[in-house]
Scaffold this active site. Structure first.
Site, PDB file in Angstrom:
ATOM      1  CG  MET A 156      -2.114   0.888   1.162  1.00  0.00           C
ATOM      2  SD  MET A 156      -3.172   0.640  -0.246  1.00  0.00           S
ATOM      3  CE  MET A 156      -4.795   0.673   0.539  1.00  0.00           C
ATOM      4  N   GLY A 157       1.771   1.361  -0.970  1.00  0.00           N
ATOM      5  CA  GLY A 157       2.555   2.591  -1.150  1.00  0.00           C
ATOM      6  C   GLY A 157       1.751   3.584  -1.965  1.00  0.00           C
ATOM      7  NE  ARG A 158       5.753   6.791  -3.973  1.00  0.00           N
ATOM      8  CZ  ARG A 158       7.015   6.846  -3.569  1.00  0.00           C
ATOM      9  NH1 ARG A 158       7.491   7.941  -3.026  1.00  0.00           N
ATOM     10  NH2 ARG A 158       7.828   5.826  -3.725  1.00  0.00           N
ATOM     11  CB  ILE A 159       1.516   2.489  -7.273  1.00  0.00           C
ATOM     12  CG1 ILE A 159       2.595   3.396  -7.889  1.00  0.00           C
ATOM     13  CG2 ILE A 159       0.679   1.829  -8.371  1.00  0.00           C
ATOM     14  CD1 ILE A 159       3.691   2.650  -8.660  1.00  0.00           C
ATOM     15  CB  THR A 238       1.223  -2.924 -12.489  1.00  0.00           C
ATOM     16  OG1 THR A 238       0.783  -2.562 -11.175  1.00  0.00           O
ATOM     17  CG2 THR A 238       0.032  -3.208 -13.372  1.00  0.00           C
ATOM     18  NE  ARG A 240      11.071  -3.345 -11.157  1.00  0.00           N
ATOM     19  CZ  ARG A 240      10.479  -2.235 -11.607  1.00  0.00           C
ATOM     20  NH1 ARG A 240       9.225  -2.275 -12.043  1.00  0.00           N
ATOM     21  NH2 ARG A 240      11.140  -1.099 -11.639  1.00  0.00           N
ATOM     22  CD  GLU A 269       9.680  -7.059 -17.245  1.00  0.00           C
ATOM     23  OE1 GLU A 269      10.248  -6.037 -17.635  1.00  0.00           O
ATOM     24  OE2 GLU A 269       8.822  -7.055 -16.352  1.00  0.00           O
ATOM     25  CG  HIS A 287       7.748  -3.210 -17.408  1.00  0.00           C
ATOM     26  ND1 HIS A 287       8.765  -3.794 -16.687  1.00  0.00           N
ATOM     27  CD2 HIS A 287       7.316  -2.165 -16.660  1.00  0.00           C
ATOM     28  CE1 HIS A 287       8.946  -3.126 -15.552  1.00  0.00           C
ATOM     29  NE2 HIS A 287       8.076  -2.132 -15.518  1.00  0.00           N
TER      30      HIS A 287
END
Ligand code: GLV
Ligand code: GLV
Length: 335
Positions: A156-159, A238, A240, A269, A287
């Site tokens: 639950m960070g910024r994104i 979305t 890593r 990737e 990505h």
């Protein structure tokens, strides 16, 4: 040459750098591909600032190839798992990232994947383009509802918070898990409830991953997690790739342990696990989290601003290792 940029970027940022340092002091890798390791090690020699992208591994070898005058590595990404931060700190090299400007853009993409996976958009498009659509049918490509479901945010960070905020418009209940809960006012503003990982897995209809890649989060989603999730659940990543065990996910998708997945990031990737590529119920994109013209330009401008600040002897605004810039390191810089 003082600045080396590892991949061509939006022009606005290059202009900021050349205005600050002069055109002859800024070099950009000329090819439109990932810079080969040997070329990277040769190109960095003697530079004061490096601007890598997330495919460029920045380890002690690169830092030492550059030399002791290297002062900053300004990553063109919010994630910085491509960078050996302790090695940079030990050498007095500032590391910066590009947070905030890509938060809403990436949250939009997480939602695009959630909805595409729930409503089988990729499958439907392939079906139509293949000329297989013969008529409207009551049972054609049935998905799962999004509205009023439970969203589980992992990280639950910024994104993660930006993703949770959008859930309000979908009437969703929001659960989240992280290493620690948010402050109560932030939690209340989001209408989100902190739960342990087991509860998140068991109760969520949608799980969206937004943690950084660390030794603790590597394969945080593997066979036991898929087993614990609902058979109707959708998993979106979305963040890593290595946070998810791709082989185990492919198994879970094939055997109906979960309903679908939407993936923007992958373990190796640009390779995609062949079993995953064979799953119709996986939405797979290359990505693209921050890939809008506006955001990619802002990321470049921020990376450039960090370089300019550091080469002026200031603490760059997005420094993730301020401890690298101890009084001693700053004094050396100003000499
Ligand atoms: C993209 O993945 C980023 O970390 O900015
Ligand atoms: C990344 O910026 C995050 O905090 O989610």
């Amino acid at each position: 040459m003082r600045v080396f940029v590892c991949r061509r970027l939006p022009e606005s940022a290059l202009a900021v750098l050349t205005d600050a340092f002069g055109e002859r002091e800024v070099a950009v890798y000329p090819e439109d591909r990932v810079i080969p390791r040997e070329d990277l090690l040769a190109a960095v020699r003697g530079v004061e600032a490096l601007l890598p992208i997330l495919t460029d591994r920045m380890d002690a070898e690169v830092m030492d190839a550059a030399g002791p005058q290297l002062k900053i590595i300004a990553n063109y990404a919010v994630g910085f798992d491509n960078l050996d931060v302790p090695a940079a700190t030990a050498r007095g090299i500032a590391v910066t990232n590009t947070p905030d400007v890509l938060t809403e853009t990436t949250a939009d993409l997480a939602w695009a994947l959630m909805m595409a996976a729930a409503r089988r958009i990729g499958e439907g498009e392939r079906y139509l383009r293949a000329g297989r659509w013969k008529s409207w049918a009551p049972m054609l490509l049935l998905g799962v509802d999004v509205y009023r479901k439970t969203l589980g945010v992992f990280g639950m960070g910024r994104i993660g918070q930006a993703v949770a905020r959008r859930a309000g418009a979908f009437g969703m209940r929001v659960l989240y898990h992280d290493t620690a809960p948010l402050p109560p006012d932030a939690e209340a503003a989001l209408g989100a409830t902190f739960v342990d990982k087991t509860t998140l897995l068991r109760e969520s209809d949608f799980i969206s991953i937004h943690c950084p890649l660390t030794p603790e989060t590597r394969h945080a989603f593997a066979a036991p997690e898929f087993h614990a999730m609902k058979a109707t659940a959708v998993l979106v990543n979305t963040a890593r790739g290595p946070v998810v065990d791709e082989a185990a996910l492919a198994d879970a998708l094939r055997h109906g342990e979960i309903f679908a997945a939407g993936l923007d990031v992958f373990e190796r990737e640009p390779a995609v696990h062949p079993d995953l590529a064979g799953c119709e119920n996986a939405v797979l994109i290359p990505h693209l989290g921050s890939a809008t013209a506006e955001t990619r330009a802002r990321m470049a401008e921020i990376a450039a601003a960090n370089i300019i600040a550091r080469l002026r002897g200031e603490i760059p605004p997005n420094c993730v290792n301020p401890e690298a810039l101890s009084a001693q390191a700053c004094r050396t810089t100003r000499k």
